[in-house]
Design an enzyme around this catalytic site. Structure first.
Site, short mmCIF file in Angstrom:
data_model
loop_
_atom_site.label_atom_id
_atom_site.label_comp_id
_atom_site.label_asym_id
_atom_site.label_seq_id
_atom_site.Cartn_x
_atom_site.Cartn_y
_atom_site.Cartn_z
N HIS A 18 0.82 -1.22 0.00
CA HIS A 18 0.00 0.00 0.00
C HIS A 18 0.85 1.27 0.00
O HIS A 18 0.45 2.28 -0.57
CB HIS A 18 -0.97 -0.04 1.19
N ASP A 145 -13.90 -12.73 -12.12
CA ASP A 145 -12.56 -13.30 -11.99
C ASP A 145 -11.54 -12.23 -12.42
O ASP A 145 -11.55 -11.77 -13.56
CB ASP A 145 -12.46 -14.53 -12.90
N ASP A 166 -3.19 -8.67 -7.22
CA ASP A 166 -2.87 -9.06 -5.84
C ASP A 166 -3.64 -10.34 -5.46
O ASP A 166 -4.52 -10.30 -4.61
CB ASP A 166 -3.24 -7.88 -4.92
N1 SAM Z 1 -5.87 -6.11 -2.93
C1 SAM Z 1 -6.45 -6.18 -1.59
C2 SAM Z 1 -5.80 -5.12 -0.72
O1 SAM Z 1 -4.61 -4.85 -0.91
O2 SAM Z 1 -6.47 -4.57 0.14
C3 SAM Z 1 -6.29 -7.53 -0.97
C4 SAM Z 1 -6.71 -8.67 -1.84
S1 SAM Z 1 -6.54 -10.27 -1.16
C5 SAM Z 1 -4.83 -10.54 -1.11
C6 SAM Z 1 -7.04 -11.26 -2.52
C7 SAM Z 1 -8.54 -11.19 -2.81
O3 SAM Z 1 -8.79 -11.82 -4.06
C8 SAM Z 1 -9.44 -11.90 -1.80
O4 SAM Z 1 -10.40 -10.99 -1.33
C9 SAM Z 1 -10.10 -13.03 -2.60
O5 SAM Z 1 -11.45 -13.27 -2.22
C10 SAM Z 1 -10.04 -12.47 -3.99
N2 SAM Z 1 -10.03 -13.47 -5.09
C11 SAM Z 1 -9.58 -14.73 -5.09
N3 SAM Z 1 -9.60 -15.24 -6.33
C12 SAM Z 1 -10.07 -14.26 -7.13
C13 SAM Z 1 -10.29 -14.15 -8.53
N4 SAM Z 1 -10.04 -15.18 -9.36
N5 SAM Z 1 -10.75 -12.98 -9.02
C14 SAM Z 1 -11.01 -11.93 -8.21
N6 SAM Z 1 -10.81 -11.97 -6.87
C15 SAM Z 1 -10.35 -13.12 -6.35
#
Ligand code: SAM
Length: 282
Positions: A18, A145, A166
């Protein structure tokens, strides 16, 4: 899909991610023209660190908790200002309770012309993300996705973009997916600034990952890593890295100023380390 970011929000890996995201957005604002942030794995956007889940791991205490208590040298405080000012705005009394995830942080740093597309696949987390930004015309949250979004949502119509990838790394092959995702996305939008997050832990194929990235025909690729402890006695996360494609030209110097301080604030043992280097270019 078991991963829930609430258990990890504000940890040492979030601090690096961040702080860098905030620097990239800060730089994007140097030009008047609007830009779009595409956040492919957005999470819920805003985290309550007093919640049962966040308290259960307490990871944020060794991340943002430590950073907020640290006395920072003036140049580092200045570089962290966009990130820390968002946190202060959410927690006006001083004690930290609310922590901004990547979509919320980006949104807080926007000007009226900037836009956010945020993808989240988990139904519950998507619902919370959607509610957080409901009625905000600068933000579109979509239950999609994120890997598909990397193709379908690029290039952005603004023609200026910051793309954060991420993923949760709960499945095998996520390092490879980052490489192929970047390859496809870059083909569609070579001018974007991409920021890819990856975990560092015992046995992680970091060297092969870097080599695969270096083999791509992408001229400007910066990498930064921060580890907070040795992996001798743990198989858990010991650090994290970011690969930044088309970084702001100021970013490497900024990292060289910030990283030694972040390392000393976040170190959990004497094996903590940091680096910022060009994987390709410059
Ligand atoms: N980027 C966020 C932050 O920095 O605050 C944190 C994200 S966290 C590491 C990863 C997220 O991706 C989770 O909320 C999960 O539910 C979601 N996720 C998992 N597979 C995914 C996919 N194929 N497409 C979109 N989101 C997905």
């Amino acid at each position: 899909m078991n991963y829930r970011h609430i258990y990890h929000a504000g940890n040492f890996a979030d601090v690096l991610k961040h702080a860098v995201l905030a620097r990239i957005i800060r730089y994007a604002k140097n030009k008047e023209k609007a830009f779009r942030v595409l956040d492919t794995h957005a999470g819920i956007g805003l985290y309550d660190l007093s919640s049962e889940e966040a308290q259960k791991t307490g990871e944020w205490r060794d991340g943002i908790g430590r950073l907020l208590k640290a006395e920072l040298p003036a140049p580092v405080a200045e570089l962290l200002e966009p990130y820390l000012s968002a946190i202060r705005e959410l927690n006006p009394t001083g004690a930290i309770k609310l922590y901004p995830g990547s979509p919320k942080l980006a949104r807080m740093l926007f000007r009226p012309q900037d836009r956010l597309s945020a993808m989240e696949l988990h139904p519950e987390d998507y619902h919370r993300l959607h509610n957080l930004f409901e009625g905000d015309f600068q933000v579109r949250a979509t239950q999609l996705d994120g890997w598909l979004a990397l193709g379908a949502h690029l290039p952005p119509k603004e023609k200026r973009g910051v793309i954060l990838v991420d993923p949760p790394f709960e499945e095998e092959g996520e390092y490879g997916r980052l490489v192929s995702g970047l390859t496809n996305a870059y083909r569609r939008f070579a001018g974007g600034t991409y920021c890819l997050w990856y975990p560092i832990k015992k046995g992680a194929p970091i060297k092969a990952f870097h080599e695969e990235l270096q083999a791509l025909d992408i001229p400007k690729m910066l990498c930064t890593e921060l580890t907070v402890r040795s992996d001798r006695e743990t198989t858990g996360l010991t650090g994290s890295g970011l690969v930044i494609v088309n970084p702001p030209f100021t970013l490497k110097d900024e990292l060289h100023t910030m990283l030694p301080v972040l390392k000393s604030v976040l170190a959990q043992d004497r094996f903590a380390s940091q680096r910022a280097f060009w994987l390709h270019g410059e």
